[in-house]
Design a protein around this motif. Structure first.
Motif, short mmCIF file in Angstrom:
data_model
loop_
_atom_site.label_atom_id
_atom_site.label_comp_id
_atom_site.label_asym_id
_atom_site.label_seq_id
_atom_site.Cartn_x
_atom_site.Cartn_y
_atom_site.Cartn_z
N LYS A 59 0.86 -1.19 0.00
CA LYS A 59 0.00 0.00 0.00
C LYS A 59 0.90 1.23 0.00
O LYS A 59 2.04 1.18 0.47
CB LYS A 59 -0.89 0.01 1.25
N LEU A 60 0.37 2.33 -0.51
CA LEU A 60 1.19 3.53 -0.64
C LEU A 60 1.10 4.44 0.58
O LEU A 60 1.82 5.42 0.69
CB LEU A 60 0.83 4.28 -1.92
N GLU A 61 0.18 4.11 1.49
CA GLU A 61 0.08 4.86 2.74
C GLU A 61 0.73 4.04 3.85
O GLU A 61 0.48 2.84 3.97
CB GLU A 61 -1.40 5.10 3.09
N PRO A 62 1.55 4.68 4.67
CA PRO A 62 2.18 3.92 5.77
C PRO A 62 1.13 3.49 6.80
O PRO A 62 0.14 4.18 7.01
CB PRO A 62 3.16 4.91 6.37
N ARG A 63 1.40 2.34 7.42
CA ARG A 63 0.51 1.89 8.49
C ARG A 63 0.94 2.47 9.83
O ARG A 63 0.11 2.78 10.67
CB ARG A 63 0.53 0.36 8.57
N ASP A 64 2.28 2.59 10.01
CA ASP A 64 2.80 3.00 11.31
C ASP A 64 3.80 4.13 11.18
O ASP A 64 4.45 4.28 10.15
CB ASP A 64 3.55 1.84 11.98
N PHE A 65 3.92 4.88 12.23
CA PHE A 65 5.04 5.82 12.41
C PHE A 65 5.70 5.40 13.71
O PHE A 65 5.13 5.58 14.79
CB PHE A 65 4.52 7.26 12.46
N THR A 66 6.85 4.78 13.61
CA THR A 66 7.38 4.07 14.77
C THR A 66 8.91 3.99 14.70
O THR A 66 9.52 4.49 13.73
CB THR A 66 6.78 2.64 14.82
N ASP A 67 9.52 3.39 15.69
CA ASP A 67 10.98 3.19 15.66
C ASP A 67 11.34 1.71 15.77
O ASP A 67 12.52 1.37 15.81
CB ASP A 67 11.68 4.01 16.75
N THR A 68 10.33 0.84 15.86
CA THR A 68 10.59 -0.59 16.00
C THR A 68 9.53 -1.38 15.26
O THR A 68 8.34 -1.09 15.39
CB THR A 68 10.56 -1.01 17.49
N VAL A 69 9.96 -2.36 14.48
CA VAL A 69 8.99 -3.29 13.87
C VAL A 69 9.43 -4.72 14.17
O VAL A 69 10.62 -5.02 14.24
CB VAL A 69 8.85 -3.10 12.33
N ILE A 70 8.42 -5.56 14.37
CA ILE A 70 8.65 -6.98 14.65
C ILE A 70 8.24 -7.75 13.41
O ILE A 70 7.16 -7.52 12.87
CB ILE A 70 7.77 -7.45 15.83
N LEU A 71 9.08 -8.67 12.96
CA LEU A 71 8.76 -9.43 11.76
C LEU A 71 8.89 -10.93 12.03
O LEU A 71 9.92 -11.39 12.55
CB LEU A 71 9.69 -9.05 10.60
N GLY A 72 7.86 -11.67 11.66
CA GLY A 72 7.93 -13.13 11.67
C GLY A 72 8.68 -13.59 10.44
O GLY A 72 9.05 -12.79 9.57
N GLN A 73 8.92 -14.89 10.34
CA GLN A 73 9.70 -15.37 9.22
C GLN A 73 8.95 -15.18 7.90
O GLN A 73 7.77 -15.51 7.79
CB GLN A 73 10.06 -16.83 9.41
N GLY A 74 9.63 -14.63 6.92
CA GLY A 74 9.02 -14.36 5.62
C GLY A 74 8.35 -13.00 5.57
O GLY A 74 7.96 -12.53 4.51
N GLU A 75 8.21 -12.34 6.71
CA GLU A 75 7.61 -11.00 6.71
C GLU A 75 8.62 -9.98 6.20
O GLU A 75 9.84 -10.14 6.37
CB GLU A 75 7.18 -10.60 8.12
N ARG A 76 8.10 -8.94 5.61
CA ARG A 76 8.97 -7.89 5.10
C ARG A 76 8.16 -6.60 5.01
O ARG A 76 6.93 -6.63 5.09
CB ARG A 76 9.57 -8.25 3.74
N GLY A 77 8.87 -5.50 4.83
CA GLY A 77 8.18 -4.22 4.75
C GLY A 77 9.13 -3.13 4.30
O GLY A 77 10.34 -3.36 4.14
N ILE A 78 8.56 -1.96 4.04
CA ILE A 78 9.36 -0.81 3.61
C ILE A 78 9.37 0.23 4.74
O ILE A 78 8.32 0.55 5.30
CB ILE A 78 8.79 -0.21 2.31
N LEU A 79 10.56 0.72 5.04
CA LEU A 79 10.73 1.78 6.03
C LEU A 79 11.16 3.04 5.29
O LEU A 79 12.04 2.97 4.43
CB LEU A 79 11.83 1.42 7.03
#
Ligand SMILES: [Cu+2]
Length: 351
Positions: free
Chosen positions: A300-320
């Motif tokens: 999605k082109l809108e961010p979900r979070d504004f944060t300083d920490t993300v937790i990822l399970g295996q295979g998870e990924r994201g753009i910061l």
């Protein structure tokens, strides 16, 4: 299932490790971390000052595991280069469509995953992680996969595609045997940050050995200009106890601690973050003294979070996406402290 190939390969690996310069019986459980660090220090051998960072680093020893550093020439790949190394393939047109062609070769290769710690890896194109493959949504992606390894492998892409292109042994064409090849072909969709990895059984072993990489699909309209980085988080089980002894971003422990990621103050920095860590349920990314916009899976082109920490399970990924308002050195690391101590820790150097 009495999997004799697995036993054979395990034995071969252990034998291979014993013949290498260093065979570390690192223990994940039951050994105090200082013990692990001492072993890392010993493994680095004479000439590496224990507990001293090379090059007269002014950061000081934030962890006692940094002894010496991995020479990129030994591995044939450099985490500093992997950061900004995007493979857009060989481009051609077929009718009205853009085609991107890639060639990936699986090969067995010993790599150095921490100073003095050798690991008998399985690699895509001789590196861990494999190349960051990149296309635009709607384009045709064609990957010729050649298995130059001594074990059967596949390439399984995350994305939307026909079953035949899914790269799992259970559906045709199944495993690609040593010496054989297969061409995966599919439309790049959906846009986002994805990944590819081997899907041959036993799956955990085929992933943990190093067969994975990032797969980025750009939105048709593109994204805003930015200093773009890829970071693939993983680990290495160096004593085959199905737990990791070394944690890395882009293949080498402490790579960005020893040589920070250089970025410009005020400039948009976009990080394509992928977690392909085996044996541990969760991984994380924590940035000091700054906050970032987070787009899970980048779809999605809108961010979900504004944060300083993300937790990822295996295979998870994201753009910061982050802009550093201050110059200076800013730490980033797994917020699982044990992972940070064992290699997953670095710095941004903002100028
Ligand atoms: Cu495999």
């Amino acid at each position: 299932m009495s999997s004799s190939p697995k036993k054979l390969s395990r034995r071969a690996l252990i034998g291979g490790a014993a013949g290498a310069t260093v065979a570390l019986p690192l223990l994940h459980e039951g050994v105090p971390h200082q013990g692990v660090h001492d072993q890392l220090a010993q493994a680095a051998g004479p000439g590496h000052g224990s507990g001293h960072l090379p090059g007269g680093s002014h950061r000081g020893s934030a962890h006692s595991g940094a002894v010496g550093r991995v020479d990129p020439r030994v591995n044939g790949f450099d985490p500093q280069e992997i950061l900004r190394d995007f493979d857009s393939g060989r481009v051609s047109r077929e009718g009205t469509r853009t085609v991107r062609e890639f060639e990936i070769v699986a090969e067995d290769k010993e790599i150095e995953v921490a100073p003095g710690v050798k690991y008998a890896a399985w690699t895509y194109n001789g590196r861990v992680p494999g190349p960051t493959l990149r296309a635009r949504e709607g384009e045709l992606v064609r990957i010729t996969f050649v298995n130059g390894s001594s074990h059967p492998h596949t390439m399984h892409f995350h994305g939307i595609h026909p079953a035949r292109m899914d790269g799992v042994p259970q559906t045709r064409p199944g495993n690609v045997e040593p010496g054989r090849s297969f061409t995966y072909e599919f439309e790049a969709e959906p846009f986002g940050v994805h990944l590819y990895h081997c899907h041959t059984s036993p799956l955990a072993d085929h992933i943990a050995k190093g067969l994975y990489g990032a797969f980025i699909v750009d939105p048709a309209q593109g994204r805003a200009d930015a200093d773009e980085l890829v970071m693939v988080m993983s680990g290495f089980d160096t004593n085959f106890d199905r737990a990791n002894e070394v944690y890395v971003v882009n293949g080498v422990a402490f790579a960005y601690h020893d040589e920070p990621v250089r970025v410009k103050r005020g400039e948009l920095v976009r990080i394509y973050l992928v977690n392909i860590l085996e044996f541990d349920l969760l991984n994380s990314f924590h940035l000091h003294a700054n906050f970032f916009d987070y787009y899970p899976t980048g779809t999605k082109l809108e961010p979900r979070d504004f944060t300083d920490t993300v937790i990822l399970g295996q295979g998870e990924r994201g753009i910061l996406e982050v802009r550093f308002p201050f110059a200076g050195e800013f730490m980033f690391h797994a917020h699982v402290s044990e992972f940070a101590d064992l290699g997953w820790m670095g710095f941004f150097e903002v100028t």
